[in-house]
Design a protein around this motif. Structure first.
Motif, PDB file in Angstrom:
ATOM      1  N   ASN A 282       0.819  -1.205   0.000  1.00  0.00           N
ATOM      2  CA  ASN A 282       0.000   0.000   0.000  1.00  0.00           C
ATOM      3  C   ASN A 282       0.856   1.260   0.000  1.00  0.00           C
ATOM      4  N   ARG A 283       0.535   2.150  -0.924  1.00  0.00           N
ATOM      5  CA  ARG A 283       1.134   3.482  -0.956  1.00  0.00           C
ATOM      6  C   ARG A 283      -0.013   4.473  -0.918  1.00  0.00           C
ATOM      7  N   PRO A 284      -0.144   5.243   0.161  1.00  0.00           N
ATOM      8  CA  PRO A 284      -1.271   6.167   0.272  1.00  0.00           C
ATOM      9  C   PRO A 284      -1.357   7.083  -0.931  1.00  0.00           C
ATOM     10  N   VAL A 285      -2.546   7.212  -1.486  1.00  0.00           N
ATOM     11  CA  VAL A 285      -2.784   8.065  -2.643  1.00  0.00           C
ATOM     12  C   VAL A 285      -3.396   9.364  -2.150  1.00  0.00           C
ATOM     13  N   ALA A 286      -2.673  10.464  -2.366  1.00  0.00           N
ATOM     14  CA  ALA A 286      -3.166  11.753  -1.899  1.00  0.00           C
ATOM     15  C   ALA A 286      -4.326  12.228  -2.755  1.00  0.00           C
ATOM     16  N   ALA A 287      -5.219  12.975  -2.129  1.00  0.00           N
ATOM     17  CA  ALA A 287      -6.327  13.562  -2.875  1.00  0.00           C
ATOM     18  C   ALA A 287      -5.796  14.617  -3.827  1.00  0.00           C
ATOM     19  N   PRO A 288      -6.389  14.763  -4.997  1.00  0.00           N
ATOM     20  CA  PRO A 288      -5.915  15.766  -5.941  1.00  0.00           C
ATOM     21  C   PRO A 288      -5.991  17.164  -5.352  1.00  0.00           C
ATOM     22  N   ALA A 289      -4.959  17.949  -5.625  1.00  0.00           N
ATOM     23  CA  ALA A 289      -4.913  19.308  -5.078  1.00  0.00           C
ATOM     24  C   ALA A 289      -5.900  20.204  -5.793  1.00  0.00           C
ATOM     25  N   THR A 290      -6.683  20.917  -5.035  1.00  0.00           N
ATOM     26  CA  THR A 290      -7.642  21.849  -5.620  1.00  0.00           C
ATOM     27  C   THR A 290      -7.725  23.111  -4.800  1.00  0.00           C
ATOM     28  N   GLY A 291      -6.784  23.596  -4.189  1.00  0.00           N
ATOM     29  CA  GLY A 291      -6.903  24.868  -3.520  1.00  0.00           C
ATOM     30  C   GLY A 291      -7.735  24.839  -2.248  1.00  0.00           C
ATOM     31  N   ILE A 292      -8.591  23.815  -2.070  1.00  0.00           N
ATOM     32  CA  ILE A 292      -9.395  23.742  -0.854  1.00  0.00           C
ATOM     33  C   ILE A 292      -8.873  22.668   0.076  1.00  0.00           C
ATOM     34  N   ASP A 293      -7.883  21.883  -0.404  1.00  0.00           N
ATOM     35  CA  ASP A 293      -7.422  20.791   0.431  1.00  0.00           C
ATOM     36  C   ASP A 293      -6.019  21.050   0.951  1.00  0.00           C
ATOM     37  N   ARG A 294      -5.635  22.285   1.038  1.00  0.00           N
ATOM     38  CA  ARG A 294      -4.345  22.610   1.595  1.00  0.00           C
ATOM     39  C   ARG A 294      -4.510  23.059   3.033  1.00  0.00           C
ATOM     40  N   ASP A 295      -3.403  23.231   3.720  1.00  0.00           N
ATOM     41  CA  ASP A 295      -3.492  23.563   5.136  1.00  0.00           C
ATOM     42  C   ASP A 295      -3.880  25.025   5.319  1.00  0.00           C
ATOM     43  N   ARG A 296      -5.164  25.277   5.281  1.00  0.00           N
ATOM     44  CA  ARG A 296      -5.692  26.616   5.460  1.00  0.00           C
ATOM     45  C   ARG A 296      -6.564  26.619   6.715  1.00  0.00           C
TER      46      ARG A 296
ATOM     47  N   PHE B 172     -17.339  25.844  -9.425  1.00  0.00           N
ATOM     48  CA  PHE B 172     -16.415  25.063  -8.599  1.00  0.00           C
ATOM     49  C   PHE B 172     -15.209  24.580  -9.401  1.00  0.00           C
ATOM     50  N   ASP B 173     -15.395  24.358 -10.715  1.00  0.00           N
ATOM     51  CA  ASP B 173     -14.302  23.860 -11.544  1.00  0.00           C
ATOM     52  C   ASP B 173     -13.180  24.881 -11.696  1.00  0.00           C
ATOM     53  N   LEU B 174     -13.456  26.140 -11.419  1.00  0.00           N
ATOM     54  CA  LEU B 174     -12.421  27.168 -11.574  1.00  0.00           C
ATOM     55  C   LEU B 174     -11.363  27.079 -10.481  1.00  0.00           C
ATOM     56  N   LEU B 175     -11.689  26.451  -9.343  1.00  0.00           N
ATOM     57  CA  LEU B 175     -10.742  26.398  -8.229  1.00  0.00           C
ATOM     58  C   LEU B 175      -9.446  25.701  -8.610  1.00  0.00           C
ATOM     59  N   ASP B 176      -9.548  24.664  -9.433  1.00  0.00           N
ATOM     60  CA  ASP B 176      -8.344  23.943  -9.840  1.00  0.00           C
ATOM     61  C   ASP B 176      -7.425  24.836 -10.655  1.00  0.00           C
ATOM     62  N   ARG B 177      -8.002  25.709 -11.456  1.00  0.00           N
ATOM     63  CA  ARG B 177      -7.160  26.629 -12.249  1.00  0.00           C
ATOM     64  C   ARG B 177      -6.417  27.593 -11.334  1.00  0.00           C
ATOM     65  N   TYR B 178      -7.111  28.121 -10.330  1.00  0.00           N
ATOM     66  CA  TYR B 178      -6.458  29.043  -9.413  1.00  0.00           C
ATOM     67  C   TYR B 178      -5.358  28.354  -8.615  1.00  0.00           C
ATOM     68  N   ALA B 179      -5.605  27.099  -8.205  1.00  0.00           N
ATOM     69  CA  ALA B 179      -4.685  26.409  -7.295  1.00  0.00           C
ATOM     70  C   ALA B 179      -3.475  25.832  -8.005  1.00  0.00           C
ATOM     71  N   SER B 180      -3.687  25.137  -9.128  1.00  0.00           N
ATOM     72  CA  SER B 180      -2.586  24.386  -9.733  1.00  0.00           C
ATOM     73  C   SER B 180      -2.066  24.983 -11.047  1.00  0.00           C
ATOM     74  N   ARG B 181      -2.835  25.837 -11.678  1.00  0.00           N
ATOM     75  CA  ARG B 181      -2.379  26.398 -12.954  1.00  0.00           C
ATOM     76  C   ARG B 181      -1.926  27.851 -12.838  1.00  0.00           C
ATOM     77  N   ARG B 182      -1.983  28.387 -11.625  1.00  0.00           N
ATOM     78  CA  ARG B 182      -1.552  29.756 -11.365  1.00  0.00           C
ATOM     79  C   ARG B 182      -2.322  30.755 -12.227  1.00  0.00           C
ATOM     80  N   VAL B 183      -3.589  30.492 -12.415  1.00  0.00           N
ATOM     81  CA  VAL B 183      -4.469  31.408 -13.117  1.00  0.00           C
ATOM     82  C   VAL B 183      -5.121  32.321 -12.087  1.00  0.00           C
TER      83      VAL B 183
END
Length: 348
Positions: free
Chosen positions: A171-185, A307-318
């Motif tokens: 087993n290798r833990p699979v992290a949840a995809p990053a979306t700007g809401i799953d970071r340490d905030r 909601f789909d725009l969050l991924d652009r802000y978080a991972s694409r630096r948009v």
């Protein structure tokens, strides 16, 4: 009792279990036990031993094939737990007569040793009793052959079987995809929070802490997505988009960016359709026309889920998403600040 009620009684007790996974687990356990017994028989000194396998392997097979993500089903706990426990059982057989006390002490010491050596494996308790029941006539080779050999073959079968089935083992833990809401905030949890909660509960859970963290982050995402899944880009966008033409001089874009205090402007062609975007970052280079400096624009339709725009802000630096109609003409804009205002309002 109705037929449907009877069916409910046989529902899987494991969270996330499916009929496909349980069927594969049965097949994998069958293959693993057959091969372990066959290889054990080939290594037996007595030719009458066509199969040579110890009973704890049956319990190990349940862990390895039914719950391969369990920390107690990983290779080192499976092999080390069985071998070390069997060794402890044999040691007690050599130094104590067979009795209820010796059985209890053998299992107790096996649990302690497995815990200290980070190889806790439930079938190890049974392996300790097998070593004890083997008696003083058994040698200290017994924990290695057949116990260790059985465990190694079983783990090898599990590794190959899960790989062929497209499953994750070891087993290798699979992290949840990053979306700007799953970071340490502030509104989400961190690894320190997870460790503190587990310590406060004071109970052991048969799941890796990283697996648990990833699972809860996915739950957090789903909950937030459900909370905001009714929002579309048209609900968040600001109307009245400032823009420049592709043929405009760069100074026009610079003046508009500074005067209107915006980060990016859409660049339009002669028919008013977006063909790019420009900000102060692009204007550091010399050019005669805006189109020579523009970069790709991030666009979305008014009916797209916001909601789909969050991924652009978080991972694409948009930082700015332009909302366009079916002909790519700008109708509005959604920025990070717009989404932050919505999230802040939802948490207040």
């Amino acid at each position: 009792m109705s037929f449907l009620t009877r069916l409910r009684l046989f529902r899987p007790t494991l969270a996330g279990a499916t009929l496909r996974n349980q069927s594969l687990a049965c097949l994998g356990a069958c293959i693993g036990i057959v091969l372990s017994a066959a290889v054990g028989g080939l290594s037996a000194l007595d030719p009458l031993h066509l199969m040579w396998i110890v009973p704890p392997m049956g319990a190990s097979a349940v862990l390895l094939f039914v719950v391969p993500a369990s920390p107690m089903a990983q290779p080192w706990p499976t092999i080390g737990g069985n071998v070390i426990s069997a060794m402890i059982g044999v040691a007690f057989a050599h130094h104590m007569p067979l009795s209820a006390l010796s059985a209890g002490l053998a299992v107790t010491c096996a649990i302690g040793a497995m815990s200290l050596l980070r190889c806790l494996h439930p079938p190890g308790g049974a392996a300790a009793l097998v070593g004890l029941f083997a008696g003083a006539s058994s040698s200290y080779v017994f924990p290695l052959v057949p116990v260790g050999l059985n465990a190694v073959v079983l783990v090898a079968c599990a590794w190959l079987f899960h790989r062929l089935c497209g499953q994750n083992y070891p087993n290798r833990p699979v992290a949840a995809p990053a979306t700007g809401i799953d970071r340490d905030r502030p509104w989400t949890f961190s690894r320190k929070d997870m460790a503190a909660a587990l310590e406060e509960v004071g109970e052991a859970f048969d799941i890796d802490a990283d697996d648990l963290t990833g699972l809860l982050r996915r739950v957090e995402q789903k909950a937030l997505a459900r909370s905001y899944n009714q929002l579309i880009c048209a609900d968040l966008m600001t109307h009245g988009v400032f823009s420049v033409r592709a043929s405009d001089p760069p100074e026009t874009a610079r003046t508009l960016l500074v005067d209107k205090d915006v980060r990016r402007l859409p660049v339009l062609d002669d028919e008013g359709r977006i063909i790019g975007a420009i900000g102060l970052r692009e204007l550091v280079r010399a050019a005669t026309r805006v189109e020579e400096l523009m970069s790709p624009a991030s666009i979305a339709l008014p009916d797209d889920p916001a909601f789909d725009l969050l991924d652009r802000y978080a991972s694409r630096r948009v930082h700015t998403v332009f909302i366009v109609d079916s002909e790519r003409r700008p109708t509005g804009v959604v920025t990070e600040a717009d989404w932050l205002a919505i999230l802040t309002r939802g948490l207040s």
